[in-house]
Scaffold this motif. Structure first.
Motif, PDB file in Angstrom:
ATOM      1  N   GLY A  23       0.578  11.445  -5.429  1.00  0.00           N
ATOM      2  CA  GLY A  23      -0.711  11.879  -4.906  1.00  0.00           C
ATOM      3  C   GLY A  23      -1.826  10.875  -5.063  1.00  0.00           C
ATOM      4  O   GLY A  23      -2.945  11.107  -4.602  1.00  0.00           O
ATOM      5  N   VAL A  24      -1.548   9.730  -5.697  1.00  0.00           N
ATOM      6  CA  VAL A  24      -2.568   8.690  -5.891  1.00  0.00           C
ATOM      7  C   VAL A  24      -2.365   7.604  -4.843  1.00  0.00           C
ATOM      8  O   VAL A  24      -1.297   6.980  -4.789  1.00  0.00           O
ATOM      9  CB  VAL A  24      -2.481   8.080  -7.308  1.00  0.00           C
ATOM     10  CG1 VAL A  24      -3.535   6.994  -7.481  1.00  0.00           C
ATOM     11  CG2 VAL A  24      -2.641   9.163  -8.364  1.00  0.00           C
ATOM     12  N   LYS A  25      -3.383   7.367  -4.004  1.00  0.00           N
ATOM     13  CA  LYS A  25      -3.293   6.339  -2.973  1.00  0.00           C
ATOM     14  C   LYS A  25      -3.629   4.983  -3.580  1.00  0.00           C
ATOM     15  O   LYS A  25      -4.626   4.847  -4.295  1.00  0.00           O
ATOM     16  CB  LYS A  25      -4.233   6.662  -1.814  1.00  0.00           C
ATOM     17  CG  LYS A  25      -3.810   7.897  -1.031  1.00  0.00           C
ATOM     18  CD  LYS A  25      -4.693   8.127   0.183  1.00  0.00           C
ATOM     19  CE  LYS A  25      -4.211   9.338   0.967  1.00  0.00           C
ATOM     20  NZ  LYS A  25      -5.049   9.579   2.169  1.00  0.00           N
ATOM     21  N   LEU A  26      -2.793   4.000  -3.300  1.00  0.00           N
ATOM     22  CA  LEU A  26      -2.936   2.674  -3.893  1.00  0.00           C
ATOM     23  C   LEU A  26      -2.893   1.602  -2.812  1.00  0.00           C
ATOM     24  O   LEU A  26      -2.241   1.779  -1.779  1.00  0.00           O
ATOM     25  CB  LEU A  26      -1.817   2.417  -4.905  1.00  0.00           C
ATOM     26  CG  LEU A  26      -1.702   3.422  -6.061  1.00  0.00           C
ATOM     27  CD1 LEU A  26      -0.373   3.238  -6.775  1.00  0.00           C
ATOM     28  CD2 LEU A  26      -2.852   3.246  -7.034  1.00  0.00           C
ATOM     29  N   ARG A  27      -3.559   0.496  -3.068  1.00  0.00           N
ATOM     30  CA  ARG A  27      -3.528  -0.633  -2.145  1.00  0.00           C
ATOM     31  C   ARG A  27      -3.605  -1.917  -2.967  1.00  0.00           C
ATOM     32  O   ARG A  27      -4.489  -2.067  -3.808  1.00  0.00           O
ATOM     33  CB  ARG A  27      -4.685  -0.565  -1.153  1.00  0.00           C
ATOM     34  CG  ARG A  27      -4.722  -1.735  -0.159  1.00  0.00           C
ATOM     35  CD  ARG A  27      -5.843  -1.562   0.840  1.00  0.00           C
ATOM     36  NE  ARG A  27      -5.564  -0.497   1.773  1.00  0.00           N
ATOM     37  CZ  ARG A  27      -4.870  -0.636   2.898  1.00  0.00           C
ATOM     38  NH1 ARG A  27      -4.386  -1.818   3.239  1.00  0.00           N
ATOM     39  NH2 ARG A  27      -4.670   0.392   3.700  1.00  0.00           N
ATOM     40  N   ARG A  87      -0.463   1.198 -11.930  1.00  0.00           N
ATOM     41  CA  ARG A  87       0.129   2.545 -11.843  1.00  0.00           C
ATOM     42  C   ARG A  87       1.569   2.554 -12.360  1.00  0.00           C
ATOM     43  O   ARG A  87       1.980   3.476 -13.074  1.00  0.00           O
ATOM     44  CB  ARG A  87       0.089   3.037 -10.396  1.00  0.00           C
ATOM     45  CG  ARG A  87       0.561   4.465 -10.198  1.00  0.00           C
ATOM     46  CD  ARG A  87      -0.301   5.424 -10.965  1.00  0.00           C
ATOM     47  NE  ARG A  87       0.133   6.807 -10.786  1.00  0.00           N
ATOM     48  CZ  ARG A  87      -0.233   7.812 -11.568  1.00  0.00           C
ATOM     49  NH1 ARG A  87      -1.063   7.588 -12.580  1.00  0.00           N
ATOM     50  NH2 ARG A  87       0.202   9.028 -11.356  1.00  0.00           N
ATOM     51  N   ASN A 141       5.704   5.188  -0.278  1.00  0.00           N
ATOM     52  CA  ASN A 141       5.146   6.539  -0.409  1.00  0.00           C
ATOM     53  C   ASN A 141       6.155   7.439  -1.111  1.00  0.00           C
ATOM     54  O   ASN A 141       7.305   7.552  -0.673  1.00  0.00           O
ATOM     55  CB  ASN A 141       4.806   7.132   0.958  1.00  0.00           C
ATOM     56  CG  ASN A 141       3.670   6.396   1.633  1.00  0.00           C
ATOM     57  OD1 ASN A 141       2.597   6.261   1.070  1.00  0.00           O
ATOM     58  ND2 ASN A 141       3.912   5.900   2.835  1.00  0.00           N
ATOM     59  N   VAL A 165       5.140  -1.065   2.050  1.00  0.00           N
ATOM     60  CA  VAL A 165       4.589   0.296   1.995  1.00  0.00           C
ATOM     61  C   VAL A 165       5.550   1.147   1.176  1.00  0.00           C
ATOM     62  O   VAL A 165       6.762   1.103   1.379  1.00  0.00           O
ATOM     63  CB  VAL A 165       4.441   0.907   3.417  1.00  0.00           C
ATOM     64  CG1 VAL A 165       3.920   2.339   3.316  1.00  0.00           C
ATOM     65  CG2 VAL A 165       3.518   0.066   4.271  1.00  0.00           C
ATOM     66  N   ARG A 222       0.856  -1.186   0.000  1.00  0.00           N
ATOM     67  CA  ARG A 222       0.000   0.000   0.000  1.00  0.00           C
ATOM     68  C   ARG A 222       0.890   1.233   0.000  1.00  0.00           C
ATOM     69  O   ARG A 222       2.082   1.159   0.285  1.00  0.00           O
ATOM     70  CB  ARG A 222      -0.924   0.008   1.212  1.00  0.00           C
ATOM     71  CG  ARG A 222      -0.217   0.203   2.541  1.00  0.00           C
ATOM     72  CD  ARG A 222      -1.176   0.122   3.718  1.00  0.00           C
ATOM     73  NE  ARG A 222      -0.543   0.538   4.959  1.00  0.00           N
ATOM     74  CZ  ARG A 222       0.230  -0.230   5.700  1.00  0.00           C
ATOM     75  NH1 ARG A 222       0.493  -1.465   5.322  1.00  0.00           N
ATOM     76  NH2 ARG A 222       0.755   0.236   6.823  1.00  0.00           N
ATOM     77  N   GLY A 223       0.308   2.385  -0.337  1.00  0.00           N
ATOM     78  CA  GLY A 223       1.093   3.615  -0.320  1.00  0.00           C
ATOM     79  C   GLY A 223       0.487   4.682  -1.200  1.00  0.00           C
ATOM     80  O   GLY A 223      -0.711   4.662  -1.518  1.00  0.00           O
ATOM     81  N   GLU A 224       1.353   5.615  -1.589  1.00  0.00           N
ATOM     82  CA  GLU A 224       0.897   6.766  -2.377  1.00  0.00           C
ATOM     83  C   GLU A 224       1.977   7.143  -3.380  1.00  0.00           C
ATOM     84  O   GLU A 224       3.130   7.349  -3.021  1.00  0.00           O
ATOM     85  CB  GLU A 224       0.607   7.949  -1.444  1.00  0.00           C
ATOM     86  CG  GLU A 224       0.091   9.180  -2.145  1.00  0.00           C
ATOM     87  CD  GLU A 224      -0.221  10.311  -1.173  1.00  0.00           C
ATOM     88  OE1 GLU A 224      -0.030  11.477  -1.558  1.00  0.00           O
ATOM     89  OE2 GLU A 224      -0.638  10.012  -0.034  1.00  0.00           O
TER      90      GLU A 224
END
Length: 207
Positions: free
Chosen positions: A98-102, A110, A185, A183, A93-95
């Motif tokens: 600016g797009v949060k993904l899981r 992405r 980010n 994770v 998971r992370g970002e």
């Protein structure tokens, strides 16, 4: 002997516990409001490590984690997008931008989009990573933080552009004797610029 300075003494016996609870909740609310908001872009990752901690990152683990991070970045830069997925945990998971993904599948989509956009634009991307820091957590998990600069080379003209500078922050987990990115980010410094101007606008509106 009665304590005249204790406000609980002025209440009936049955109401004293309720009044005491209200006072505690009020104190907690005031304390919470005074706590500064976390800002991951400004948080330092260079604090002196506490060598007395039970959980410390072994040098061999650091080497393996570095290989995972560098391997992910290099394969992404060279368009080996399927290889990038081998460095990810299934529940990553992370970002990113600016797009949060899981989940691994969403990250894969992405990563492919980003890779194709660079490829079609005839740019060669390079990750320049430095200041890597490690913090051992329980359950074979390590928190990592590093500076990252993205440099693009125009393969038609040879022009080099610095596209972004900022942090990569995340966690890696060890499964079956293999470190995987759990994770991830991406926190570009451009957010600081956006926040600065927004704070200026907010202060003008309040005047």
């Amino acid at each position: 002997m009665c304590d005249l300075h204790n406000p609980l003494n002025s209440f009936p016996l049955m109401l004293k516990p309720l009044f005491a609870a209200a006072m505690v909740m009020s104190l907690f609310a005031c304390t919470s409001q005074n706590q500064p908001q976390r800002d991951p872009l400004k948080e330092s990752s260079t604090a002196l490590p506490d060598t007395t901690l039970k959980y410390d990152v072994r040098y061999r683990d650091q080497q393996q984690i570095e290989k995972v991070i560098y391997g992910f970045a290099e394969n992404f830069d060279n368009g080996n997008l399927e290889k990038c997925l081998e460095f990810m945990d299934d529940s990553i998971r992370g970002e990113i931008d600016g797009v949060k993904l899981r989940g691994k599948e969403n990250f894969a989509t992405r990563v492919v989009q980003l890779g194709e956009s660079v490829k079609n634009a005839k740019f060669q991307q390079r990750h320049l990573i430095s200041n890597m820091q490690f913090e051992m957590l329980p359950s074979d998990t390590v928190r990592v933080s590093m500076y990252c600069a993205n440099v693009w080379t125009d393969i038609t003209s040879g022009e080099i552009q610095l596209m972004a500078v900022g942090y990569y922050k995340g966690k890696l987990v060890k499964k079956a004797d293999k470190w995987l990115i759990a994770v991830l980010n991406s926190l570009p410094d451009s957010r600081l610029v956006e926040r600065y101007y927004k704070e200026q606008e907010d202060s003008l509106l309040k005047k």
